[in-house]
Design a protein around this motif. Structure first.
Motif, mmCIF file in Angstrom:
data_model
loop_
_atom_site.group_PDB
_atom_site.id
_atom_site.type_symbol
_atom_site.label_atom_id
_atom_site.label_comp_id
_atom_site.label_asym_id
_atom_site.label_seq_id
_atom_site.Cartn_x
_atom_site.Cartn_y
_atom_site.Cartn_z
ATOM 1 N N LEU A 10 0.904 -1.178 -0.025
ATOM 2 C CA LEU A 10 -0.254 0.082 0.044
ATOM 3 C C LEU A 10 0.901 1.320 0.005
ATOM 4 N N THR A 11 1.905 1.322 0.582
ATOM 5 C CA THR A 11 2.764 2.366 0.861
ATOM 6 C C THR A 11 3.628 2.631 -0.373
ATOM 7 N N ILE B 150 -4.603 13.996 2.410
ATOM 8 C CA ILE B 150 -4.642 13.645 3.528
ATOM 9 C C ILE B 150 -5.084 12.367 4.037
ATOM 10 N N PHE B 151 -6.357 12.090 3.188
ATOM 11 C CA PHE B 151 -7.094 10.995 3.501
ATOM 12 C C PHE B 151 -5.998 9.789 3.205
ATOM 13 N N ILE B 152 -5.518 9.922 1.788
ATOM 14 C CA ILE B 152 -4.531 8.719 1.412
ATOM 15 C C ILE B 152 -3.592 8.565 2.543
ATOM 16 N N VAL C 112 -2.837 5.192 5.102
ATOM 17 C CA VAL C 112 -1.667 4.386 5.037
ATOM 18 C C VAL C 112 -1.214 4.405 6.621
ATOM 19 N N VAL C 113 -1.057 5.554 7.283
ATOM 20 C CA VAL C 113 -0.490 5.562 8.639
ATOM 21 C C VAL C 113 -1.330 4.607 9.422
ATOM 22 N N LEU C 114 -2.834 4.696 9.346
ATOM 23 C CA LEU C 114 -3.625 4.039 10.172
ATOM 24 C C LEU C 114 -3.411 2.586 9.875
#
Length: 113
Positions: free
Chosen positions: A63-64, A95-97, A101-103
């Motif tokens: 994903l990253t 910001i959503f993307i 990824v962080v979550l």
């Protein structure tokens, strides 16, 4: 790659007819920028991809890795001042993307512990 080269070679005269360009070969300055962009956004990211696979699940890493265009856009903003044609909705989507990824990374790390 051969098919892409053949298609681009066939399409190039049509493109140059409608969008005239003085030169189709980048000058030295743009070649250096393309080299830097390819080193950091492609090669560097691939090396980090291989190393991070040892600690984070493949889904999260992939994903990253697929966010390479987003990283390239951010670098274009920072180094080349190319933020003239984007609006607020672009930044909200970005910001959503990044948040997803962080979550996903945080959730996958908590599951492995």
């Amino acid at each position: 790659m051969i098919a892409g080269t053949v298609c681009w070679g066939a399409f190039l005269p049509v493109y140059l007819f409608y969008f005239h360009s003085d030169s189709i070969v980048p000058d030295l300055k743009n070649t250096v920028y393309l080299g830097i962009l390819s080193l950091f956004c492609t090669v560097g990211l691939y090396v980090m991809f291989a190393e991070v696979l040892k600690k984070i699940p493949a889904f999260t890493v992939n994903l990253t890795y697929n966010l390479e265009p987003v990283y390239a856009i951010i670098m274009a903003f920072l180094f080349f001042g190319e933020s003239k044609e984007v609006n607020l909705s672009f930044y909200i989507g970005l910001i959503f993307i990044i948040a997803s990824v962080v979550l996903q990374t945080v959730i996958s790390i908590k599951k492995t512990k």
